[in-house]
Design an enzyme around this catalytic site. Structure first.
Site, PDB file in Angstrom:
ATOM      1  N   ASP A 164      -1.212  -3.136  -6.554  1.00  0.00           N
ATOM      2  CA  ASP A 164      -2.051  -3.638  -7.651  1.00  0.00           C
ATOM      3  C   ASP A 164      -1.799  -5.108  -7.960  1.00  0.00           C
ATOM      4  O   ASP A 164      -1.964  -5.552  -9.098  1.00  0.00           O
ATOM      5  CB  ASP A 164      -1.845  -2.800  -8.938  1.00  0.00           C
ATOM      6  N   LYS A 176      -4.806  -7.912  -4.351  1.00  0.00           N
ATOM      7  CA  LYS A 176      -5.122  -8.238  -2.957  1.00  0.00           C
ATOM      8  C   LYS A 176      -6.622  -8.321  -2.720  1.00  0.00           C
ATOM      9  O   LYS A 176      -7.090  -9.207  -2.000  1.00  0.00           O
ATOM     10  CB  LYS A 176      -4.517  -7.181  -2.022  1.00  0.00           C
ATOM     11  N   GLY A 185      -7.039   0.853  -4.395  1.00  0.00           N
ATOM     12  CA  GLY A 185      -8.217   0.487  -5.187  1.00  0.00           C
ATOM     13  C   GLY A 185      -8.237  -1.026  -5.280  1.00  0.00           C
ATOM     14  O   GLY A 185      -7.464  -1.608  -6.024  1.00  0.00           O
ATOM     15  N   HIS A 186      -9.074  -1.662  -4.473  1.00  0.00           N
ATOM     16  CA  HIS A 186      -9.120  -3.127  -4.458  1.00  0.00           C
ATOM     17  C   HIS A 186     -10.327  -3.599  -5.266  1.00  0.00           C
ATOM     18  O   HIS A 186     -11.473  -3.340  -4.908  1.00  0.00           O
ATOM     19  CB  HIS A 186      -9.174  -3.631  -3.003  1.00  0.00           C
ATOM     20  N   GLN A 221      -1.511  -1.130  -1.085  1.00  0.00           N
ATOM     21  CA  GLN A 221      -0.263  -0.857  -1.807  1.00  0.00           C
ATOM     22  C   GLN A 221       0.643  -2.098  -1.760  1.00  0.00           C
ATOM     23  O   GLN A 221       0.136  -3.192  -1.627  1.00  0.00           O
ATOM     24  CB  GLN A 221       0.451   0.390  -1.256  1.00  0.00           C
TER      25      GLN A 221
END
Ligand code: IMP
Length: 423
Positions: free
Chosen positions: A13, A16, A40-41, A224
């Site tokens: 988080d 990225k 989750g980007h 991650q």
């Protein structure tokens, strides 16, 4: 041509997605190399906020090609949902999104096993996103997994059924049983596979080797963070893939001697979602402020993230394990208004202070040693150039650069593409 890597240096988080999106204009190909829908980007631009889970963050740029590499695990159902949400953007997926035939598939029963395994762990649960990541990588290394290329084989259904039946047997051994409707899960799964089949399914390592020979610029996008790496993270509170630089080699088939720049992303403070040790975690108003101002809620699960001060012991470790050549600092704007900023420079242990990341960072083994730096009052979110930085913010950056012995090349002061300052 070398391949540049972009990696998170903390517990994920770090932002990225935003940085890949910002950098994509300089690259021909963006390639995801590990993880799956646990990621989750989040990308924000032109007033739009979009979360990607499996699809690389270069998908919004008109010319970049996007590769899902062999190291990624794909849940066809979530993947189809992602493609459906991208419909308003009129992206020609058949020309822009390529999937490795060697990537492993997350079956509905992998998700059930994840849920059963977590439930059985009770208080020791990892805090998994429950997307089936662990069981799928277990089947991969156990040599039982099903790969994307398998769905094109004539006996694929038999392979699927054999693995599904094995999973059902495993599920029956858990003490507390979980409810599920297999027929409905399978119906959605098979329907979603048809969407996956419409995309170019490729030998992605060969695709990338050819691109390298053709001098194409390639960016490998990690998911991650380093502290969740299955080897170097805070085991067992980690994910099941290699999130560090080595994972880009195994997850894409690129040779180590062709790795170029290694971009390491970190937040100006630290967050963690899920269980596991976190030495600089705050349980007071300061932590609550970071969470509120930084909107620290998981992009995949919506869970509140735990917040704390920056940890240089952990960051130096991550920089060394990855060979980071350039740093990118995110969310400095969230720290505006703190009178002083704490920085963890060492861990106190029973044997004295240490500056390396040890076998265990559980609270009974280490506690953080802090120095304090002056904070800044000013709002940073409207800044557009480094010469506008408040003096204390510049001093914070200079201190981190000196300690981390690596240049901080990008400072992000907000979620939008535009809130990005290059140094
Ligand atoms: P899993 O990979 O979903 O099994 O989760 C294992 C651990 O990694 C849990 O603590 C999760 O919260 C954490 N995790 C997995 N993916 C992410 C991510 O993308 N960002 C932050 N934490 C993650």
């Amino acid at each position: 041509m070398s391949v540049d890597l972009l990696l998170g240096l903390q517990w994920g988080d770090e932002g990225k997605g935003k940085i890949v999106d910002v950098l994509t204009k300089d690259y021909d190909i963006i390639a995801r190399f590990q993880g799956g829908p646990n990621a989750g980007h989040t990308l924000k631009f032109d007033g739009i906020s979009h979360v990607l889970h499996t699809i690389p963050s270069g998908i919004f740029h008109p010319s970049a090609l996007n590769i899902i590499g062999n190291g990624v695990v794909i849940d066809p159902v979530i993947f189809k949902g992602e493609l459906d949400k991208l419909a308003p953007f009129n992206i020609d997926f058949a020309k822009k999104l390529f999937v490795s035939k060697k990537a492993h598939l997350i079956l509905p029963t992998h998700r059930l096993l994840d849920a059963a395994s977590e439930a059985a762990k009770g208080k020791a649960k990892i805090g998994s996103t429950l997307k089936g990541i662990g069981p799928t990588y277990m089947d991969k290394t156990g040599r039982n997994g099903i790969r994307v290329g398998d769905i094109l084989l004539s006996d694929w259904k038999l392979r699927y059924e054999a693995l599904r039946d094995k999973h059902l047997k495993m599920l029956s051994h858990y003490e507390s049983q979980i409810d599920f409707d297999l027929a409905s899960l399978e119906a959605t799964f098979f329907e979603s596979l048809e969407t996956l089949k419409e995309l170019p399914l490729i030998d992605s390592e060969d695709f990338l080797h050819t691109a390298q020979r053709e001098q194409k610029k390639i960016l490998a996008e990690g998911a991650q963070g380093s502290l969740l790496d299955v080897d170097f993270g805070t085991y067992p509170f980690v994910t099941s893939s290699t999130t560090t630089a080595a994972g880009a080699c195994t997850g894409l088939g690129i040779a180590p001697n062709t790795v170029g720049e290694v971009y390491g992303i970190f937040k100006a403070y630290t967050t963690r979602v899920g269980s596991g040790p976190f030495p600089t975690e705050l349980f007071d108003e300061d932590g609550e402020t970071m969470g509120r101002v930084g909107q620290e809620f998981g992009a995949t699960t919506g869970r509140a993230r735990r917040c704390g001060w920056i940890d240089l012991v952990a960051l130096k470790y991550a920089i060394r394990v990855n060979g980071v050549t350039q740093l990118m600092m995110m969310k400095g704007d969230v720290l505006s208004g703190f009178e002083t900023i704490k920085v963890c420079t060492a861990y106190a242990t029973a044997e004295g202070e240490i500056e390396h990341f040890p076998f265990s960072i559980e609270p009974e083994n280490v506690s953080p040693v802090y120095i304090e730096l002056p904070g800044w009052e000013e709002d940073l979110t409207q800044l557009t150039a480094e010469d506008q930085f408040p003096a204390s913010f510049s001093a914070y950056i200079a201190y981190l650069e000196k300690e981390l012995e690596t240049p901080i090349k990008i400072v992000s002061v907000g979620p939008d593409r535009k809130q990005t300052i290059f140094r």
